[in-house]
Design an enzyme around this catalytic site. Structure first.
Site, mmCIF file in Angstrom:
data_model
loop_
_atom_site.group_PDB
_atom_site.id
_atom_site.type_symbol
_atom_site.label_atom_id
_atom_site.label_comp_id
_atom_site.label_asym_id
_atom_site.label_seq_id
_atom_site.Cartn_x
_atom_site.Cartn_y
_atom_site.Cartn_z
ATOM 1 C CG HIS A 281 -2.047 -0.898 1.178
ATOM 2 N ND1 HIS A 281 -2.432 -1.690 2.250
ATOM 3 C CD2 HIS A 281 -2.934 -1.171 0.184
ATOM 4 C CE1 HIS A 281 -3.487 -2.402 1.905
ATOM 5 N NE2 HIS A 281 -3.810 -2.106 0.664
ATOM 6 C CG PHE A 460 5.638 0.627 6.975
ATOM 7 C CD1 PHE A 460 6.706 1.024 6.195
ATOM 8 C CD2 PHE A 460 5.092 1.533 7.862
ATOM 9 C CE1 PHE A 460 7.234 2.306 6.293
ATOM 10 C CE2 PHE A 460 5.610 2.813 7.985
ATOM 11 C CZ PHE A 460 6.683 3.204 7.193
ATOM 12 C CG HIS A 461 0.040 -2.437 4.935
ATOM 13 N ND1 HIS A 461 -1.083 -1.653 4.746
ATOM 14 C CD2 HIS A 461 0.361 -2.290 6.244
ATOM 15 C CE1 HIS A 461 -1.413 -1.061 5.873
ATOM 16 N NE2 HIS A 461 -0.543 -1.423 6.800
ATOM 17 N N PRO A 462 3.813 -5.037 2.933
ATOM 18 C CG PRO A 462 6.006 -5.698 3.429
ATOM 19 C CD PRO A 462 4.939 -4.732 3.835
#
Length: 527
Positions: A281, A460-462
């Site tokens: 995101h 920080f949503h990998p």
């Protein structure tokens, strides 16, 4: 050498759930390996302390991406948890389950056992252990201006943003209990560590998976400067996250053949999907100077900090018991959409001038300010990661390919316009003195897009680097989360997501861990 029925690599959000579930049945021995230390640290347990973990190498892998052409050549900073609880021990604790449309995609990629109905049960079980706390009575008063602005912009008020299918504006729930962070390490692992059939090894860095033919048999790891081996009688299960799970597969000979051969690694099983399909995101923040006090004044003075500290010590509430992401929502930026396409965040503080390598949540701007942010829910850009060395200690190459599709460019630009729309409502106009970033100079689409390229960043949503699916050529794990082409090896973490969920990824990762435990134990409910 030590032995266990199941070896879990990574005590992050998923690994802690599995350690509890697999050991609770009493039939198996479980070894949990974690590269980082214990989570019994004040900055981790006190909710606002997560700013101190943001650049702390003791508990954070601190990854960097390759320079991004679509983001003015900037290299992204990707913190990931290296501690019991993983990224759930260093995140902002926002607890949301996403949208049913997210899970519908997963059912198409997997099978009927990944339906909305089946996964809703997993979400509910996880929520019984980690339910986001309703903090609406503790949030800063300026959040009410944001809530009113949402209504004036035509968005409904959401009764509970944490639930599947949340739609509208509201206060976020955060993963806390009794004023302390509630990660899966605290909710799942701590009770499980009392069991004699579970062993937890911290500061144990997994280097490779060892195979007997095509069957995973052992994990080679380092601890206290020495090489060690743990042997699995049943399965090795990777829970190392969206960066380290594909990295460990590649180091072990499972991945794109050309990448492995380039670093002298023997190809055990060629799987081109390992490290591919990377999704994340991207978010744009707008910074405002306020006419009324914000958390900047409270955190920016010694007396304010003392009052907040005393309130926390006496009552375990107040700003130290919260995230700075106090309000937000899931909204449609244009009519005709079947589901929300934009996640909003409202933070009643600002920190526009920060020294490199810091995230000074307790040292904000000296003037009253706040942040309003927009994050498109379902980006279509796809990146990849790959090892750059056969040495396990070397970080992989991460290429997010942010804003590489016209859809993503249009959505983020629409998100920025939506922030302007909210700021123009009477409720927010009354409290805004001026827009500092991007500022009045950015008006046209070209100017707004230029600002996005200069300032937009990951939240920080990998996910999805070991994607679940039935196609062995492009997918990494099957619907039972077994790695295609080998035996005795599964992946259970956010890397298996077929597509990125619409919101924060912690709650969906808990769901996947509960589902993974069901698959391994052959049950649909905990025993």
């Amino acid at each position: 050498m030590v032995e266990a029925d199941y070896i879990l690599v990574g005590a992050g959000t998923a690994g802690c759930v599995l350690a509890d579930r697999l050991s609770a049945c009493g039939r198996f021995t479980v070894l949990l390996l974690e590269a980082g230390p214990s989570d019994r640290r004040l900055p981790i347990q006190v909710p606002i302390g997560y700013g101190m973990s943001f650049f702390n190498p003791a508990v954070n892998w601190m990854y960097r991406t390759e320079p991004e052409p679509a983001l003015a050549g900037r290299s992204g900073y990707w913190p990931r948890g290296k501690v019991l609880g993983g990224s759930g021990s260093i995140n902002a604790m926002v607890h949301v389950q996403g949208q049913p449309v997210d899970i519908a995609d997963w059912a198409r990629a997997g099978d009927s056992s990944w339906s909305v109905e089946a996964l809703s049960a997993c979400l509910e079980r996880a929520s019984q252990r980690i339910e986001g706390k309703d903090v609406s009575r503790d949030t800063h008063p300026i959040c009410e201006a944001f809530m009113a602005a949402g209504g004036q912009a035509g968005f409904p008020e959401a009764a509970d943003l944490s639930r599947l299918g949340a739609d509208g504006i509201g206060h976020f729930r955060i993963a806390t209990r009794n004023g302390l962070r509630l990660s899966s390490a605290r909710a799942y692992l701590r009770p499980a560590m009392r069991r004699s059939n579970l062993v937890v090894e911290v500061e144990a860095h997994a280097n490779r998976i060892g195979f007997d033919g095509l069957r995973a048999r052992e994990v080679q790891f380092s601890k206290a400067g020495s090489a060690r081996v743990a042997r699995a009688r049943r399965e090795v299960i990777l829970c190392a996250g969206s960066i380290n799970s594909p990295k460990l597969l590649q180091l072990s000979g499972i991945g794109p053949g050309s990448t492995l051969k380039a670093h002298g690694i023997t190809v055990l099983c060629e799987r081109n999907g390992v490290g591919r399909n990377l999704q994340d995101h991207l978010c744009i923040d707008h910074l405002y100077r306020s006419r009324v006090p914000t958390l900047n004044q409270q955190f920016g003075s010694i007396s304010g900090k003392m009052i907040a500290g005393l309130r926390y010590l006496l009552f375990r509430n107040g700003p130290l018991a919260l995230s700075v992401n106090q309000a937000g929502g899931f909204v449609r930026s244009r009519p005709g959409l079947a589901a929300p396409n934009m996640q909003l965040y409202f933070s009643p503080l600002s920190y526009s001038r920060t020294p490199p390598g810091t995230r000074p949540l307790m040292r904000p701007d000296k003037f009253p300010g706040f942040l309003l942010s927009a994050q498109p829910c379902r980006p279509t850009s796809r990146g990849f990661l790959e090892i750059v060395s056969a040495e396990p200690a070397v970080a992989p190459r991460i290429v997010p390919n942010s804003l590489s599709t016209e859809h993503d460019v249009a959505e983020l630009l629409e998100g920025a316009r939506l922030l302007r729309q909210l700021a123009a409502t009477p409720a927010l106009r009354d409290v805004i003195e001026t827009e500092l970033m991007p500022g009045s100079a950015a008006q046209s689409d070209a100017e707004m897009l230029a600002d996005i390229r200069q300032r937009a960043s990951t939240v920080f949503h990998p996910v999805s680097t070991c994607r679940m699916g039935r196609d062995r050529e492009t997918d990494v794990v099957d619907p039972s989360l077994r790695v295609h082409g080998v035996e005795g090896l599964r992946v259970v973490d956010a890397s298996i997501f077929p597509s990125i969920p619409s919101g924060n990824t912690n709650a969906p990762t808990l769901m996947v861990a509960e589902k993974g435990a069901d698959l391994i134990l052959g049950t649909s409910a905990p025993r």
